[in-house]
Design an enzyme around this catalytic site. Structure first.
Site, PDB file in Angstrom:
ATOM      1  N   ARG A  51      15.834  53.877 118.313  1.00 12.57           N
ATOM      2  CA  ARG A  51      14.346  53.267 117.928  1.00 12.57           C
ATOM      3  C   ARG A  51      15.718  54.885 116.055  1.00 12.57           C
ATOM      4  NH1 ARG A  51       9.712  53.516 120.922  1.00 12.57           N
ATOM      5  NH2 ARG A  51      10.135  51.753 122.803  1.00 12.57           N
ATOM      6  N   ASP A  53      12.719  56.618 113.247  1.00 11.95           N
ATOM      7  CA  ASP A  53      10.681  56.442 112.387  1.00 11.95           C
ATOM      8  C   ASP A  53      11.623  56.436 111.197  1.00 11.95           C
ATOM      9  OD1 ASP A  53      10.100  57.558 114.961  1.00 11.95           O
ATOM     10  OD2 ASP A  53      10.769  59.510 114.671  1.00 11.95           O
ATOM     11  N   ARG A 200      14.925  66.686 114.490  1.00 16.59           N
ATOM     12  CA  ARG A 200      13.834  66.919 113.285  1.00 16.59           C
ATOM     13  C   ARG A 200      13.618  68.193 113.653  1.00 16.59           C
ATOM     14  NH1 ARG A 200      10.271  62.280 112.125  1.00 16.59           N
ATOM     15  NH2 ARG A 200       9.297  63.887 110.778  1.00 16.59           N
TER      16      ARG A 200
END
Length: 248
Positions: A51, A53, A200
């Protein structure tokens, strides 16, 4: 039923992420809409390598799907590429073994993260790089990067909300480059896999080190503590790109 593997790119700005969900536009949903049109209204499910985001981009996301007939590869690629919205591009399609899985057979992933450090900030990068307006000592960041290499438990760099129990990952490459104008940073991370929001958080931590608010030698202790509160903040999503996914 033939199984196809595709490499896709997308601009994540107007997506709520890759994976289909009840609310919000997603990459998976748009591709499945196109495949349904190509398959006379019958649903075809796609599976991604992972995935991404909301707001995160991809240059080399990999998907697979089963299509009920053999079709020329370029015809499938062209149909997918031209019938999906303009913020998705289908770069390549190939036929794979029927047991191939885009997620479970991944051996390595490469991500990049762009940081706009220009003063003033560039309005043209606002969806494609995270802005950082504070002073940075890039040598401190470069000295900290090697501490991330190798196999570690990255619990401290995983956001809450992850259902993954095993948080041990191996990072093979962690580097920092600066563009010729000196106003954009490019971080590259290559490893066997990454945890929820891990890149991140790594970038947020490294920027905090570069800004002098965290010691450049602190990464080994942060890793050892397995405590998310000790790492830096989570950098904004628009700077993140899934660049490449590799398989055996």
């Amino acid at each position: 039923m033939p199984r196809y593997k595709a490499v896709i790119a997308y601009d994540g700005t107007n997506f709520n992420g890759f994976q289909a969900q009840p609310n919000g536009r997603t990459v998976q949903e748009e591709l499945e809409k196109t495949l349904k049109k190509m398959n006379n209204g019958r649903t075809i499910q796609i599976f991604g390598s992972g995935r991404t985001d909301a707001g995160v981009h991809a240059e080399g996301q990999v998907i697979h799907f089963d299509y009920p007939e053999d079709r020329p590869l370029e015809r499938i690629r062209y149909a997918l590429d031209t019938q999906t919205p303009e913020d998705i591009s289908v770069k390549q399609v190939e036929k794979v073994a029927e047991d191939f899985h885009s997620r479970y057979h991944v051996t390595e992933k490469t991500y990049q993260f762009r940081v706009d450090i220009g003063k003033p900030r560039s309005p043209f990068r606002r969806f494609y790089a995270s802005y950082y307006p504070y002073p940075l000592d890039l040598d401190k960041i470069r000295r900290a990067l090697p501490d991330l290499l190798g196999t570690h438990d990255f619990t401290s760099f995983c956001a809450s909300g992850s259902s993954v129990e095993d948080k041990v990952r191996t990072i093979h490459e962690a580097k920092l480059e600066v563009n010729a104008q000196g106003d954009e940073l490019l971080f590259t991370f290559r490893g066997d896999g990454f945890l929820y929001k891990m890149i991140r958080i790594l970038v947020g931590t490294l920027l905090k080190i570069g800004n002098g608010r965290m010691d450049e030698t602190s990464i080994p202790a942060i890793l050892a503590a397995k405590d998310r509160n000790l790492a830096g903040p989570t950098a904004h999503p628009e700077g993140l790109y899934l660049v490449e996914v590799t398989y055996e």
